[in-house]
Every structure is written in structure tokens, then in C-alpha cells.
Design a protein around this motif. Structure first.
Motif, short mmCIF file in Angstrom:
data_model
loop_
_atom_site.label_atom_id
_atom_site.label_comp_id
_atom_site.label_asym_id
_atom_site.label_seq_id
_atom_site.Cartn_x
_atom_site.Cartn_y
_atom_site.Cartn_z
N UNK A 125 0.82 -1.20 0.00
CA UNK A 125 0.00 0.00 0.00
C UNK A 125 0.86 1.25 0.00
N UNK A 126 0.26 2.38 0.32
CA UNK A 126 0.96 3.66 0.30
C UNK A 126 1.62 3.93 1.64
N UNK A 127 2.86 4.42 1.57
CA UNK A 127 3.63 4.84 2.74
C UNK A 127 4.18 6.24 2.48
N UNK A 128 4.19 7.06 3.52
CA UNK A 128 4.87 8.35 3.47
C UNK A 128 6.15 8.21 4.28
N UNK A 129 7.29 8.38 3.60
CA UNK A 129 8.59 8.22 4.25
C UNK A 129 9.17 9.60 4.51
N UNK A 130 9.57 9.85 5.75
CA UNK A 130 10.24 11.08 6.13
C UNK A 130 11.57 10.74 6.76
N UNK A 131 12.64 11.24 6.15
CA UNK A 131 13.99 11.01 6.68
C UNK A 131 14.52 12.36 7.15
N UNK A 132 14.68 12.49 8.46
CA UNK A 132 15.25 13.69 9.06
C UNK A 132 16.64 13.31 9.53
N UNK A 133 17.67 13.91 8.90
CA UNK A 133 19.02 13.50 9.24
C UNK A 133 19.94 14.70 9.42
N UNK A 134 20.98 14.47 10.23
CA UNK A 134 21.95 15.52 10.58
C UNK A 134 23.33 15.09 10.10
N UNK A 135 24.07 16.09 9.64
CA UNK A 135 25.47 15.86 9.27
C UNK A 135 26.25 17.10 9.66
N UNK A 136 27.14 16.94 10.61
CA UNK A 136 27.96 18.06 11.12
C UNK A 136 27.08 19.25 11.53
N UNK A 137 26.07 18.98 12.36
CA UNK A 137 25.16 19.97 12.92
C UNK A 137 24.30 20.68 11.88
N UNK A 138 24.25 20.15 10.67
CA UNK A 138 23.36 20.68 9.65
C UNK A 138 22.19 19.70 9.49
N UNK A 139 20.98 20.24 9.48
CA UNK A 139 19.78 19.40 9.46
C UNK A 139 19.25 19.32 8.02
N UNK A 140 18.94 18.09 7.60
CA UNK A 140 18.38 17.84 6.29
C UNK A 140 17.06 17.08 6.43
N UNK A 141 16.20 17.22 5.45
CA UNK A 141 14.91 16.54 5.48
C UNK A 141 14.57 16.05 4.08
N UNK A 142 14.09 14.81 4.02
CA UNK A 142 13.63 14.23 2.76
C UNK A 142 12.27 13.59 3.00
#
Length: 148
Positions: A125-142
Motif C-alpha cells: 500500500x501507500x507509505x509516506x517516508x520522512x527522513x530527518x538527518x543531521x550531518x555536522x550539525x546541519x539538518x536535512x529533510x527528505x
């Protein structure tokens, strides 16, 4: 007893109103029709939405785009090769819009540049994937929607 037009119209209106009220009462009492908000802390998350926008824009500017792929083993999240995978931390959230009991979160712990979500955890079925990740104190979101 003879029913004239006026009486017939009144009876039809009363029957129609009773029919509508029956369904309104039935749907409001039915447990299968869930009227909750989409997420548990909807208003609290809405206030933090600007941080999510900033993190998503940060990922675009830094060319830190993740690739989410379906494979036979499950779902693979591939992190950019220009980042040292040992310094990446964060959280992966999988949200199932049709059933909140299937939602789950887990921390990111990488031993390679990719992360595997096993097939046995995911229902078709349908899934919503959220990846919240940090690299060297910088925040990224996908964020991505995936049909499995």
C-alpha cells in the motif's frame, strides 16, 4: 382514506428527513469511521513546520538528495556519497495514511552509505517516508510518498 397531494408531499419530506437523520446518527456512532486528526499532535507539528521547510531547502542547496528505492529485500535509502556515513545521524519515519497502527520510527545507524528497511515491516500500500538527518550539525529533510 384518500391521501391528497399536500399530505403526500409532507409524508415524503418526513420520510426523507428521517432517512438522512438515520445515516447521520449511524455514521457519528460508528467506530470504523475515525474522525481524528491525521496526526496525534497536529497543531504542535504545524508550529514547527517552518523548520521542516528550512531543512528541506538545506538539502536542496547542499545537493544532499536521498534516493529511495524498492528492492526485493525491502526499501533502500541511499545517502549521498559526498557525506561520511559514520557522521550521519537522524530518524526515519514511516507513516501509513490508512492505518495509524502500522506507523513506525527508527533511528538512523549506518554501516554503509545505504539503509535497508526490511520487507517484513512493510505492508502493501501507500507509505509516506520522512527522513530527518543531521550531518555536522546541519539538518536535512527528505519526504517521499511510496507505494509498496
Amino acid at each position: 382514506m384518500k391521501i391528497n397531494w399536500g399530505t403526500g408531499i409532507v409524508i415524503a419530506f418526513i420520510a426523507f428527513i428521517a432517512f438522512i437523520l438515520y445515516f447521520v446518527v449511524r455514521m457519528s456512532m460508528d467506530d470504523s469511521a475515525n474522525h481524528d486528526l491525521v496526526t496525534k499532535d497536529y497543531y504542535k507539528r504545524e508550529l514547527a513546520y517552518q523548520k521542516e521547510i528550512d531543512a528541506a531547502n538545506s538539502a536542496l542547496k547542499s545537493e544532499a538528495k536521498l534516493k529511495v528505492e524498492k528492492t526485493d529485500e525491502g526499501v533502500v535509502i541511499v545517502f549521498p556519497k559526498q557525506f561520511d556515513f559514520k557522521k550521519i545521524t537522524g530518524k526515519v519515519s514511516l507513516y501509513r495514511p490508512s492505518n495509524k497502527h502500522l506507523d513506525f520510527d527508527f533511528p538512523i545507524s549506518l554501516s554503509n552509505t545505504h539503509l535497508l528497511i526490511p520487507d517484513n515491516r512493510l505492508v502493501d500500500g501507500r507509505w509516506d517516508i520522512t527522513v530527518s538527518w543531521n550531518y555536522k550539525k546541519q539538518v536535512f529533510l527528505h519526504k517521499e510518498k511510496l507505494t509498496y
